[in-house]
Design an enzyme around this catalytic site. Structure first.
Site, PDB file in Angstrom:
ATOM      1  CB  SER A  24     -36.325  19.839  12.414  1.00  0.00           C
ATOM      2  OG  SER A  24     -35.659  21.039  12.744  1.00  0.00           O
ATOM      3  CG  ASP A  76     -22.797  19.668  12.676  1.00  0.00           C
ATOM      4  OD1 ASP A  76     -21.968  20.473  12.222  1.00  0.00           O
ATOM      5  OD2 ASP A  76     -23.506  19.903  13.662  1.00  0.00           O
ATOM      6  CG  MET A 119     -19.822  25.182  12.762  1.00  0.00           C
ATOM      7  SD  MET A 119     -21.306  25.617  11.832  1.00  0.00           S
ATOM      8  CE  MET A 119     -21.548  27.316  12.362  1.00  0.00           C
ATOM      9  N   GLY A 120     -19.024  21.305  14.563  1.00  0.00           N
ATOM     10  CA  GLY A 120     -19.027  19.883  14.883  1.00  0.00           C
ATOM     11  C   GLY A 120     -19.168  19.688  16.379  1.00  0.00           C
ATOM     12  NE  ARG A 132      -0.379  35.949  13.753  1.00  0.00           N
ATOM     13  CZ  ARG A 132       0.846  36.230  14.121  1.00  0.00           C
ATOM     14  NH1 ARG A 132       1.500  35.397  14.930  1.00  0.00           N
ATOM     15  NH2 ARG A 132       1.432  37.338  13.724  1.00  0.00           N
ATOM     16  CG  HIS A 171     -23.111  31.043  11.669  1.00  0.00           C
ATOM     17  ND1 HIS A 171     -22.595  31.224  12.933  1.00  0.00           N
ATOM     18  CD2 HIS A 171     -24.309  30.429  11.834  1.00  0.00           C
ATOM     19  CE1 HIS A 171     -23.455  30.753  13.830  1.00  0.00           C
ATOM     20  NE2 HIS A 171     -24.497  30.261  13.187  1.00  0.00           N
ATOM     21  CG  ASN A 203     -13.801   6.520 -18.800  1.00  0.00           C
ATOM     22  OD1 ASN A 203     -13.006   6.778 -17.890  1.00  0.00           O
ATOM     23  ND2 ASN A 203     -13.439   6.496 -20.068  1.00  0.00           N
ATOM     24  NE  ARG A 212     -24.129  34.960 -28.742  1.00  0.00           N
ATOM     25  CZ  ARG A 212     -25.090  35.501 -29.488  1.00  0.00           C
ATOM     26  NH1 ARG A 212     -25.937  34.710 -30.136  1.00  0.00           N
ATOM     27  NH2 ARG A 212     -25.221  36.814 -29.577  1.00  0.00           N
TER      28      ARG A 212
END
Length: 760
Positions: free
Chosen positions: A115, A160, A202-203, A286, A292, A528, A650
């Site tokens: 993009s 990724d 993913m990757g 398994r 996604h 801290n 509150r």
């Protein structure tokens, strides 16, 4: 730099492109609201480049309330879509025309390398497209002269974490949360039945997610694109899984990147791995393909505050950029915003894929950066089952001690210490019950199997106490060190732990047993401690605090309510500020930025105006000791009194839930990295016969240590925090992105220019 038009005339567009990523909405919200505060006019280009090509109502002017309540949403509310039309010149010409129709010649684009590359090509082509539109009579000469150039700023949205030059991309931390949560859940059911699971993540071209998930989730074996298994990997994997079971593991977890390859460049699928396990070990594993789910759901705390920071900086950058200069991406290095030359970053990122394709895996790994390489080495140590439990004759003995308040990640640190120490030929000991336990001789050896499963447990299996040992307890502690033949101490804890070790070092002349190497590792939710920008446990506490703030906001959705919430941290405002940014608070009170009655009165007036303008919720966050007198009860009374029934108020303390739960992926990785470096230094000190006492931490992306003797030079001990705190520079963001009716002009966040994009 001279501008061609005033800020009030400037119009900018924002679009999200490519795959969605958690945290995109935080960036969109921040860009739009910061732009409004700076006097510019922001537009959202809906559905990515398709919206630019289509024009019309797909390019929408945005107001303050248009991005309300989106901070905790996954995906992107302004949409993203593939746009074949934009690949053609006619489509880009239409996009140019539609943007000019709205007076837009500045674009912030959130997306991946594809993009951003397309955006840069559009920028370069812009003058030609404007000329063609003018010649065709589709725009006037005045429009063409007013918009001769396109200015772009890129933000990287990619789960990724594959862009070279930035430490993290938007969405990567949230995706890692999804994966590690799945591993934790699968591990529990796998252990119940002594099963083997193959998990595909993913990757395609980047092994960040599988590698970091393997370290954080305690996996037995991992396949990544940059580090493919060598010839005979089938036997190697089978042997390691077998040895792991023999060492006490009840479950076996193998992680496979979707783009995993072998050393010859052949694709390795999760089914291939499962077939090998069944053939070699005679068990049916398994297979779980996360798919996604990794890019969906609520963004993590990091994927809220960091995109908010990036969006804030991007709005400033786009409104002050020089059109003649090459385009930049804004990324993060060491929790600071940095400019990255777009062309260089994309080229370096794509070069990693070329290196993998050319089977130059060492170069591909190096291109990912030093942290990636180091984590590969650490994972190899942590996942390597012990060949023998026999400790070498005369091996040094290092004892692990927890001290101070509980911090999620203490167990991860202890587990990593044991396995890394054993790998180095050191006998590791565990002290039960902090320094008091040491004085009482509660010291036991720890083996590889003893710490199995500690990586994702909350709490502290060795126990921890806040009490700083008194001088009269030092004699018993010294005797225990001698009686247990302890050669070095690895102390994991908070400020009380640091004070305890500082006191021990000062008393070395009186107690010779204290003349041993000591390494302090920072672990406190307060964040801290001196010498480290982030402490183990702070990220988990932040995520817990943000979760609680989300629930508070939901509870107030049906009413008109102001809610005042206290975050932990004593006089350190890290949790309060970061939780406020990530949780969408309108106001934050910190001890570091004291306020008086005049400012509280002004805040009450702003709050009243906000509810008159239609606001339903006003969230106030303060750190628990922000002020001795103006506590949350006081603020609640003032705000309610000034409201005259327009809203109710509150208040609540978020409480100890901030210390609870399984440590976040970041805290597991931080704990592992810090302990690895601490043990490297401890063993080096032992080898040379030294007695150094040091405190270790991560700053500017590198791990370093300092002498305990100089610790107080960095500490504002009266307020229990370091003199310098990097995160305070983020405080101005709140008024820019949360306070619509406040007149403050957003301050500029410093942006650095890195020397190179090839290392991070």
């Amino acid at each position: 730099m001279e501008m061609t038009m005033t800020t009030t005339q400037k119009r900018l567009g924002i679009l999200t492109s490519g795959g969605d990523a958690q945290g995109m909405n935080a960036a969109v919200r921040s860009v739009i609201r910061t732009a409004l505060k700076l006097g510019a006019t922001p537009f959202a280009v809906m559905e990515g480049w398709q919206g630019a090509v289509d024009g019309g109502d797909r390019i929408k002017q945005m107001g303050w309330s248009d991005v309300s309540s989106i901070l905790n949403e996954g995906g992107t509310v302004i949409g993203t879509a593939r746009c074949p039309d934009f690949r053609e010149k006619d489509g880009r010409r239409r996009a140019c025309k539609n943007l000019l129709d709205h007076g837009i010649d500045r674009l912030i684009v959130i997306g991946g390398d594809g993009s951003l590359t397309g955006t840069n090509e559009f920028k370069n082509e812009w003058p030609e497209l404007v000329a063609e539109l003018l010649e065709a009579g589709e725009i006037t000469k005045e429009v063409a002269q007013a918009h001769p150039s396109l200015v772009i700023v890129g933000l990287v949205g990619s789960i990724d974490n594959d862009l070279v030059g930035t430490d993290m991309t938007i969405g990567a931390d949230s995706a890692l949360h999804r994966i590690v949560d799945a591993i934790d859940n699968v591990s529990s059911t796998a252990a119940s039945h002594q099963r083997t699971f193959v998990i595909e993540v993913m990757g395609r071209h980047c092994g960040y997610l599988p590698l970091m998930a393997a370290v954080a989730g305690g996996a037995d074996y991992v396949f990544t694109p940059e580090n493919p298994p060598r010839l005979g990997w089938e036997n190697d994997m089978a042997e390691k899984l077998t040895l792991g079971r023999e060492a006490g593991r009840r479950e076996s977890i193998v992680i496979v990147a979707e783009g995993a390859l072998d050393a010859e460049g052949n694709h390795i699928t999760s089914q291939d791995v499962a077939n090998v396990i069944e053939e070699k070990l005679g068990v049916t594993p398994r297979i779980t393909i996360l798919g996604h789910v990794q890019r969906g759901g609520t963004p993590s705390a990091y994927d809220r505050w960091m995109p908010t920071l990036l969006g804030y900086a991007a709005a400033h950058e786009i409104l002050n950029a020089d059109p003649a200069k090459p385009a930049n991406i804004l990324g993060v290095r060491h929790n600071r915003v940095t400019r990255i030359p777009l062309i260089e970053a994309v080229a370096a990122t794509r070069n990693v894929g070329k290196l993998i394709e050319a089977k130059d895996f060492d170069a591909a790994t190096a291109a990912r950066g030093n942290s990636f390489e180091k984590m590969m080495r650490i994972n190899s140590i942590l996942s390597e089952p012990p060949q023998t439990d026999i400790i070498p004759e005369g091996a040094k003995r290092i004892a692990i001690v927890h001290a101070g308040g509980l911090a999620p990640g203490m167990n991860t640190a202890a587990r990593a210490a044991v396995r890394i120490g054993l790998d180095a030929g050191v006998e590791m000991l565990g002290v039960q019950g902090s320094f008091r336990g040491l004085a009482e001789g509660a010291v036991e050896p720890l083996t590889w199997s003893d710490v199995e499963g500690w990586a994702f447990k909350g709490g502290a299996e060795l126990g921890t106490r806040r009490a700083v040992p008194r001088v009269e307890e030092f004699y018993a502690m010294g005797r225990a060190l001698e009686n247990n033949r302890i050669d070095a101490l690895l102390v994991i804890g908070g400020l009380n732990a640091y004070e305890a070790v500082y006191s021990m070092v000062k008393e070395r002349d009186r107690y010779p047993a204290f003349n041993i190497p000591i390494m302090l590792v920072p672990a406190t939710i307060d964040n801290n401690l001196p010498g480290s920008e982030l402490s183990i446990g702070a990220d988990t506490a932040l995520n817990n605090a943000v979760w609680a703030l989300d629930r508070i906001k939901e509870s107030a959705a049906a009413s008109h309510r102001c809610f005042v919430a206290d975050a932990m941290g004593r006089r350190c405002g890290y949790l309060a500020l970061m939780a406020g940014i990530a949780g969408g608070a309108e106001k934050i009170y910190l001890n570091e930025l004291p306020v008086g009655l005049a400012e509280i009165s002004k805040d009450a007036a702003n709050l009243k105006e906000a509810f008159k303008a239609g606001r339903k919720l006003f969230l106030v966050v303060r750190n628990e000791e922000a002020h001795d007198t103006y506590n949350r009860e006081f603020l609640a009374r003032v705000f309610e009194s000034e409201g005259h029934g327009l809203y109710d108020v509150r208040h609540s303390a978020l409480g100890h839930l901030q210390q609870g739960g399984a440590p976040s992926p970041f805290d597991r990785l931080l704990a592992t990295r810090l302990v690895y470096e601490a043990l490297l230094e401890l063993t080096a000190i032992l080898e040379r016969g030294g007695k150094d006492a040091r405190y270790i931490g991560m700053s500017n992306a590198s791990v370093h240590s300092n002498p305990v003797e100089h610790m107080m030079e960095e500490l504002d001990i009266a307020n229990r925090r370091p003199f310098e705190q990097w995160w305070l520079a983020l405080a101005p963001i709140i008024s820019a992105v949360s306070m619509e009716h406040e007149d403050t002009v957003p301050a500029v966040i410093p942006i650095s220019d890195p020397e190179s994009v090839t290392k991070f």
